[in-house]
Design a protein around this motif. Sequence first.
Motif, short mmCIF file in Angstrom:
data_model
loop_
_atom_site.label_atom_id
_atom_site.label_comp_id
_atom_site.label_asym_id
_atom_site.label_seq_id
_atom_site.Cartn_x
_atom_site.Cartn_y
_atom_site.Cartn_z
N LEU A 65 1.00 -0.92 -0.10
CA LEU A 65 -0.08 0.05 0.51
C LEU A 65 0.78 1.99 0.17
O LEU A 65 1.73 1.00 1.06
N ARG A 66 0.55 2.18 -1.11
CA ARG A 66 1.80 3.59 -1.10
C ARG A 66 0.03 4.55 -1.29
O ARG A 66 -0.44 4.50 -2.09
N LEU A 67 0.09 5.67 -0.38
CA LEU A 67 0.06 6.76 -0.24
C LEU A 67 0.25 7.65 -1.72
O LEU A 67 1.42 7.58 -2.32
N GLY A 68 -0.43 8.50 -2.04
CA GLY A 68 -0.04 9.34 -3.30
C GLY A 68 -1.72 10.21 -3.17
O GLY A 68 -2.29 10.62 -2.38
N SER A 69 -1.13 10.62 -4.84
CA SER A 69 -2.05 11.82 -4.60
C SER A 69 -2.44 11.38 -6.18
O SER A 69 -1.65 10.99 -7.00
N GLY A 70 -3.87 11.84 -6.75
CA GLY A 70 -3.78 12.20 -8.39
C GLY A 70 -4.68 13.26 -8.66
O GLY A 70 -5.37 13.63 -8.45
N THR A 71 -4.31 13.10 -10.00
CA THR A 71 -5.36 14.77 -10.92
C THR A 71 -5.72 13.49 -12.28
O THR A 71 -5.04 12.78 -13.07
N TRP A 72 -7.19 13.78 -12.00
CA TRP A 72 -8.10 13.38 -13.51
C TRP A 72 -8.53 14.75 -14.53
O TRP A 72 -8.57 15.46 -13.32
N ALA A 97 -16.36 14.12 -13.81
CA ALA A 97 -15.33 15.11 -14.64
C ALA A 97 -14.64 16.58 -13.60
O ALA A 97 -16.81 16.83 -13.00
N GLY A 98 -13.90 17.77 -13.37
CA GLY A 98 -13.91 18.72 -12.60
C GLY A 98 -14.31 17.82 -11.30
O GLY A 98 -13.97 19.00 -9.89
N ARG A 99 -13.92 17.00 -10.78
CA ARG A 99 -14.22 16.81 -9.34
C ARG A 99 -12.81 16.16 -9.04
O ARG A 99 -12.23 15.35 -9.51
N ARG A 100 -12.53 16.33 -7.49
CA ARG A 100 -11.37 16.37 -7.22
C ARG A 100 -11.67 15.58 -6.18
O ARG A 100 -11.57 14.77 -5.23
N PRO A 101 -10.51 14.25 -5.85
CA PRO A 101 -10.28 12.95 -5.27
C PRO A 101 -9.96 13.61 -3.72
O PRO A 101 -9.53 14.03 -3.93
N LEU A 102 -10.81 12.12 -2.80
CA LEU A 102 -11.00 12.94 -1.45
C LEU A 102 -9.33 12.27 -0.63
O LEU A 102 -8.83 12.54 -0.32
N LEU A 103 -9.29 10.70 -1.85
CA LEU A 103 -7.89 10.13 -2.01
C LEU A 103 -7.90 9.72 -2.61
O LEU A 103 -8.40 8.86 -3.32
N THR A 104 -6.54 9.26 -3.01
CA THR A 104 -5.20 8.59 -3.33
C THR A 104 -4.67 7.41 -3.07
O THR A 104 -3.51 7.75 -2.40
N VAL A 105 -4.74 5.96 -3.50
CA VAL A 105 -3.75 4.95 -3.25
C VAL A 105 -3.06 4.43 -4.13
O VAL A 105 -4.38 4.01 -4.94
N ALA A 106 -2.06 3.91 -4.21
CA ALA A 106 -1.50 2.36 -4.95
C ALA A 106 -1.47 1.51 -3.83
O ALA A 106 -0.65 1.12 -3.39
N LEU A 107 -1.87 0.19 -5.11
CA LEU A 107 -1.66 -1.34 -3.81
C LEU A 107 -1.12 -2.03 -5.25
O LEU A 107 -1.17 -2.41 -6.39
N THR A 108 0.63 -1.82 -4.77
CA THR A 108 2.11 -2.44 -5.72
C THR A 108 1.25 -3.85 -5.61
O THR A 108 1.42 -4.52 -3.96
N ASP A 109 2.41 -4.45 -6.32
CA ASP A 109 2.62 -6.06 -6.35
C ASP A 109 1.50 -6.57 -5.54
O ASP A 109 1.42 -7.59 -4.38
N PHE A 110 0.33 -6.51 -6.04
CA PHE A 110 -1.20 -7.27 -5.76
C PHE A 110 -1.34 -8.58 -5.94
O PHE A 110 -0.58 -8.87 -7.13
N ARG A 111 -1.57 -9.07 -5.34
CA ARG A 111 -2.03 -10.46 -6.04
C ARG A 111 -3.68 -11.24 -5.13
O ARG A 111 -3.66 -10.54 -4.25
N LEU A 112 -4.44 -11.32 -6.20
CA LEU A 112 -5.58 -11.23 -6.11
C LEU A 112 -6.08 -12.72 -6.69
O LEU A 112 -5.94 -13.56 -7.53
#
Length: 222
Positions: free
Chosen positions: A175-182, A194-209
């Motif tokens: 789990l990695r915190l981050g910021s995102g621009t859409w 469109a035009g909305r800013r995310p409340l939270l952005t994260v990356a799930l790295t090297d996941f296995r599911l």
Amino acid sequence: MYPPQPWDLRGQLYLSVFAVPRSALPALPGPLAAAVRPVPFGRRALVGAAWVRYEPGGVLHYRELLAAVLVHERLRPRVSITDIWVDSVESRDGGRELWGIPKDLADLSLRTAPGGDLVAAASIGPEPGARQAPIGSASFRAGPRLPGRWPTPMSVAQALGGAVVRTPVRGRAGLRLGSGTWRVEAGGPLGYLAGRRPLLTVALTDFRLRFGATAPAAATWP
């Protein structure tokens, strides 16, 4: 032809969570709308939008853009996927026929810098060779990495054949915190973001599911 369920998958996922007015959400199919309700967040609902790169080592490897609403079914939390695009025919057909996930095909680009930053874009066209219509694009800046591997359990609820299918998903990821621009096309299928800013952005790295349930073994006679 697509693999039978469950699908064991691995890769990288970049997720942003948005608060969206409930009146702006895409309508859920009839049987699903009768069974689940969006989890209220004030007068809004929570929508997760994610870019995913499924990598070799899983049963399929492809790219994906999706949007899903957090819902509940008699207070049990579920996720319902409302919009989703992939660049794999096998994934599209399997998602639709096994679990009722409304996958469509699109041209998807996901480029990751050495530090973990991502630039992604998606577009669709009505006919092969026709001018592509953009869905949207995004960029993610990688932040601090949290220690350990985090469990990622959830239940996906979709409409299939006039009924509701509930699909278990289990896995682990870094789990990695981050910021995102859409940058979402206002007139496109994800226009409600469109035009909305995310409340939270994260990356799930090297996941296995593991997506889906193993079919019960057939009875045998002695």
